[in-house]
Design a protein around this motif. Structure first.
Motif, mmCIF file in Angstrom:
data_model
loop_
_atom_site.group_PDB
_atom_site.id
_atom_site.type_symbol
_atom_site.label_atom_id
_atom_site.label_comp_id
_atom_site.label_asym_id
_atom_site.label_seq_id
_atom_site.Cartn_x
_atom_site.Cartn_y
_atom_site.Cartn_z
ATOM 1 N N THR A 22 0.832 -1.205 0.000
ATOM 2 C CA THR A 22 0.000 0.000 0.000
ATOM 3 C C THR A 22 0.867 1.257 0.000
ATOM 4 O O THR A 22 0.637 2.194 -0.772
ATOM 5 C CB THR A 22 -0.937 0.000 1.214
ATOM 6 O OG1 THR A 22 -1.749 -1.189 1.190
ATOM 7 C CG2 THR A 22 -1.848 1.224 1.201
ATOM 8 N N LEU A 23 1.891 1.269 0.848
ATOM 9 C CA LEU A 23 2.783 2.430 0.901
ATOM 10 C C LEU A 23 3.642 2.528 -0.353
ATOM 11 O O LEU A 23 3.936 3.635 -0.832
ATOM 12 C CB LEU A 23 3.669 2.348 2.143
ATOM 13 C CG LEU A 23 2.948 2.486 3.487
ATOM 14 C CD1 LEU A 23 3.932 2.344 4.641
ATOM 15 C CD2 LEU A 23 2.203 3.826 3.582
ATOM 16 N N TYR A 24 4.042 1.392 -0.908
ATOM 17 C CA TYR A 24 4.842 1.429 -2.125
ATOM 18 C C TYR A 24 4.030 1.982 -3.297
ATOM 19 O O TYR A 24 4.514 2.839 -4.057
ATOM 20 C CB TYR A 24 5.359 0.033 -2.459
ATOM 21 C CG TYR A 24 6.267 0.014 -3.669
ATOM 22 C CD1 TYR A 24 7.586 0.428 -3.571
ATOM 23 C CD2 TYR A 24 5.797 -0.401 -4.908
ATOM 24 C CE1 TYR A 24 8.426 0.421 -4.677
ATOM 25 C CE2 TYR A 24 6.629 -0.402 -6.017
ATOM 26 C CZ TYR A 24 7.940 0.011 -5.892
ATOM 27 O OH TYR A 24 8.745 0.011 -6.994
ATOM 28 N N MET A 25 2.812 1.499 -3.456
ATOM 29 C CA MET A 25 1.971 2.017 -4.532
ATOM 30 C C MET A 25 1.616 3.483 -4.291
ATOM 31 O O MET A 25 1.412 4.246 -5.240
ATOM 32 C CB MET A 25 0.710 1.164 -4.667
ATOM 33 C CG MET A 25 0.971 -0.239 -5.199
ATOM 34 S SD MET A 25 1.834 -0.263 -6.791
ATOM 35 C CE MET A 25 0.589 0.485 -7.845
ATOM 36 N N PHE A 26 1.541 3.880 -3.040
ATOM 37 C CA PHE A 26 1.377 5.297 -2.709
ATOM 38 C C PHE A 26 2.561 6.105 -3.251
ATOM 39 O O PHE A 26 2.379 7.165 -3.861
ATOM 40 C CB PHE A 26 1.259 5.448 -1.195
ATOM 41 C CG PHE A 26 1.424 6.845 -0.684
ATOM 42 C CD1 PHE A 26 0.461 7.811 -0.924
ATOM 43 C CD2 PHE A 26 2.548 7.199 0.048
ATOM 44 C CE1 PHE A 26 0.611 9.102 -0.449
ATOM 45 C CE2 PHE A 26 2.704 8.483 0.534
ATOM 46 C CZ PHE A 26 1.737 9.445 0.285
ATOM 47 N N LEU A 27 3.780 5.600 -3.048
ATOM 48 C CA LEU A 27 4.958 6.295 -3.558
ATOM 49 C C LEU A 27 5.007 6.287 -5.082
ATOM 50 O O LEU A 27 5.461 7.251 -5.702
ATOM 51 C CB LEU A 27 6.224 5.670 -2.990
ATOM 52 C CG LEU A 27 6.434 5.851 -1.486
ATOM 53 C CD1 LEU A 27 7.663 5.078 -1.020
ATOM 54 C CD2 LEU A 27 6.568 7.320 -1.124
#
Length: 426
Positions: free
Chosen positions: A83-88
């Protein structure tokens, strides 16, 4: 003396994390030594820790290191990491400074990367339905899943290669990055529709999920995004995040992921849309990347690769029929993306060397296809055998991207480097 259950779980999770990080560090370093991106080594490390090698050589040790009660913890950590990676990834997309007609040319390149792969993957999926599909998944849904997975491009990896060569702001680089972002957005839309259809029992049952997803994206981009601009301006002015800003950039993607998970289209969609809603100032994007990427890529993504590896049973590909099926899937993905993008680049006026170089980069699938197929496996859309085949497709196409790029466009023939912008690097 009885041991507290929570402490007992911690004492099981920590050794697993230590081994995961050690394997990722070693394999990542080995990948870089052979001129491959670190993420490829981390992907391979995850597969090696699964039943393919570690579980085959030392089954008792693997069972002790990754017992059943540890795997849900790894799943939670990997979901947060994704989730955080796709956010980045969403926050790192550069939508500024386009030249006239660039969006039209990028769209043509994106279509040339999506449509051939989607059609070839769809046809291959229909052909292999009886061999590889679950009986409760309709042929149309199965074939669309295969086509959608093969139409993906590893946008962050492409960005990293171009960044390292300072080509991300060249005509070739900007066109490739924009086309890759369109490719991936289209593939996520396909997966969102497939997830909604699968969980909603048909197109009729999927309509509420699709409608809620569209409403969520609209609210994020129209309502939430303007509210975040003052924070973006403050960070861009100072070059750093204060405590309040850090809470915001962590809470927004996690909350968005929870909402989309509740809607029924998985948390990574919420993280990606939350990234798109972030301020677009290059200084803010660079500060966000610098602050978060190390924790996400060093700690959380290796957990995801290992969780994928624990579900990868390459032994299921044994046998002539399975090997042939894997060959057909790999060929469909490679031919559709590589030659489709190369022909489109040539049609757009680039030379054949530049065209094949872009075809090689767009053909890499990297982490993106792993996210895609993990969602499919978790939701019961695909079998373990197809999952293992697509993991191999991810590894092989990612490994081939840089050598094929260098073969088509050696360093002496690359255009002169230009000043780079804040582009996401994994």
């Amino acid at each position: 003396m009885p041991v507290d259950p929570n402490l007992a779980l911690v004492l099981k999770v920590l050794p697993a994390l230590a081994v995961i990080l050690l394997a990722a560090a070693i394999c990542g370093r080995l990948a870089m030594m052979v001129m491959q991106p670190r993420v490829l080594g981390e992907m391979v490390a995850g597969v090696l820790l699964g039943p393919t090698l570690f579980g085959w050589l030392f089954p008792e040790a693997q069972a002790a290191l990754f017992p059943r009660e540890v795997r849900p913890v790894l799943y939670v950590l990997s979901t947060i990491g994704l989730t955080l990676y796709m956010f980045l990834v969403g926050a790192g997309l550069d939508r500024s400074g386009r030249t006239e007609g660039e969006l039209r040319r990028a769209s043509a390149l994106a279509v040339s990367g999506i449509v051939p792969s989607l059609l070839l993957g769809f046809g291959t999926g229909l052909f292999l339905y009886d061999l590889l599909s679950r009986p409760d998944v309709p042929p149309l849904e199965f074939a669309l899943f295969v086509g959608g997975a093969l139409s993906l491009t590893a946008f962050p990896m492409l960005a990293r290669i171009l960044y390292e060569r300072r080509l991300e702001n060249s005509p070739l680089g900007r066109l490739s990055l924009l086309a890759a972002s369109i490719d991936d957005a289209a593939a996520w839309c396909v997966l969102a529709v497939l997830s909604a259809m699968h969980l909603g029992h048909g197109i009729g049952g999927a309509l509420p999920t699709i409608g809620l997803s569209a409403l969520f994206a609209l609210v994020m981009l129209v309502v939430v995004a303007p509210m975040l601009r003052p924070m973006g301006a403050a960070v861009a002015r100072t070059g750093r995040f204060n405590a309040t800003a850090m809470y915001v950039v962590v809470l927004v993607p996690l909350t968005a992921g929870w909402i989309t998970d509740w809607i029924g289209v998985y948390a990574v969609f919420g993280g990606f849309v939350a990234g798109l809603a972030m301020p677009r100032d290059p200084a803010f994007r660079q500060a966000l990347h610098d602050r978060m990427i190390d924790v996400v890529s060093t700690l959380l993504l290796p957990v995801f690769f290992t969780f994928s590896g624990l579900n990868t049973h390459l032994g299921g590909i044994a046998g002539g029929a399975m090997v042939l099926a894997f060959g057909l899937i790999l060929a469909a993905g490679f031919v559709g993306k590589y030659f489709g993008c190369a022909v489109a680049m040539r049609w757009l006026g680039f030379g054949w060397r530049e065209s094949y170089a872009v075809g090689a980069l767009m053909n890499a699938r990297g982490l993106m296809i792993l996210i895609f197929i993990n969602i499919g496996l978790a939701q019961g859309m695909i079998t373990q055998e197809l999952f293992a085949m697509l993991v191999l497709v991810a590894v092989l196409t990612t490994a081939g991207a840089l050598p094929l790029y260098k073969l088509a466009l050696p360093a002496r023939l690359e255009p002169a480097p230009v000043v780079d912008l804040a582009i996401l690097r994994p």
